[in-house]
Design a protein around this motif. Structure first.
Motif, mmCIF file in Angstrom:
data_model
loop_
_atom_site.group_PDB
_atom_site.id
_atom_site.type_symbol
_atom_site.label_atom_id
_atom_site.label_comp_id
_atom_site.label_asym_id
_atom_site.label_seq_id
_atom_site.Cartn_x
_atom_site.Cartn_y
_atom_site.Cartn_z
ATOM 1 N N LYS A 36 -41.867 15.284 -22.796
ATOM 2 C CA LYS A 36 -43.340 14.679 -22.586
ATOM 3 C C LYS A 36 -44.262 15.584 -23.293
ATOM 4 N N VAL A 38 -43.631 16.953 -26.231
ATOM 5 C CA VAL A 38 -43.637 16.771 -27.635
ATOM 6 C C VAL A 38 -43.973 15.413 -28.023
ATOM 7 N N LEU A 39 -43.775 14.545 -27.153
ATOM 8 C CA LEU A 39 -43.781 13.087 -27.611
ATOM 9 C C LEU A 39 -45.082 12.681 -27.058
ATOM 10 N N PRO A 41 -48.434 14.108 -27.742
ATOM 11 C CA PRO A 41 -48.966 14.102 -28.814
ATOM 12 C C PRO A 41 -48.732 13.360 -30.202
ATOM 13 N N ILE A 42 -47.505 13.257 -30.259
ATOM 14 C CA ILE A 42 -47.024 12.382 -31.317
ATOM 15 C C ILE A 42 -47.436 10.869 -31.095
ATOM 16 N N LEU A 43 -47.146 10.519 -29.975
ATOM 17 C CA LEU A 43 -47.737 9.125 -29.866
ATOM 18 C C LEU A 43 -49.037 8.890 -29.614
ATOM 19 N N PHE A 45 -51.226 10.474 -31.643
ATOM 20 C CA PHE A 45 -51.580 10.635 -33.125
ATOM 21 C C PHE A 45 -51.241 9.435 -33.532
ATOM 22 N N PHE A 46 -49.844 8.588 -33.408
ATOM 23 C CA PHE A 46 -49.855 7.401 -33.997
ATOM 24 C C PHE A 46 -50.586 6.400 -33.676
ATOM 25 N N SER A 47 -51.144 6.556 -32.308
ATOM 26 C CA SER A 47 -52.022 5.336 -31.809
ATOM 27 C C SER A 47 -53.297 5.522 -32.366
#
Length: 84
Positions: A36, A38-39, A41-43, A45-47
């Protein structure tokens, strides 16, 4: 109507007292917690990137490559804070 006078509540019985402690169960969920952290912030950013490309390219009818140009955002900054 009987409302349970004289009956023992479940919290007073031995069944409830023999439940495993929260500390014992939380030890095996560290992988989920790390995923959670790690994922998310990555999600996010991509959104953000996908939202910018759709908003600028599709809705704004501008070239999509300009989304990634720093000059675009400098121009928007200058437009927003021109009179301050």
């Amino acid at each position: 109507m009987e409302q349970g006078k004289g009956r023992r509540f479940p919290r007073d019985t031995e069944e409830v007292r023999t439940k495993p402690r929260e500390r014992e169960r939380s030890g095996r969920n560290w992988r989920v917690t790390i995923a959670k952290i790690v994922l998310v912030p990555i999600l996010l950013f991509f959104s953000l990137v996908i939202g910018l490309t759709i908003g600028y390219g599709v809705v704004g009818h501008k070239p999509t490559a300009e989304v990634f140009d720093l000059g675009t955002y400098k121009h928007m900054w200058d437009l927003l804070f021109a009179n301050t």
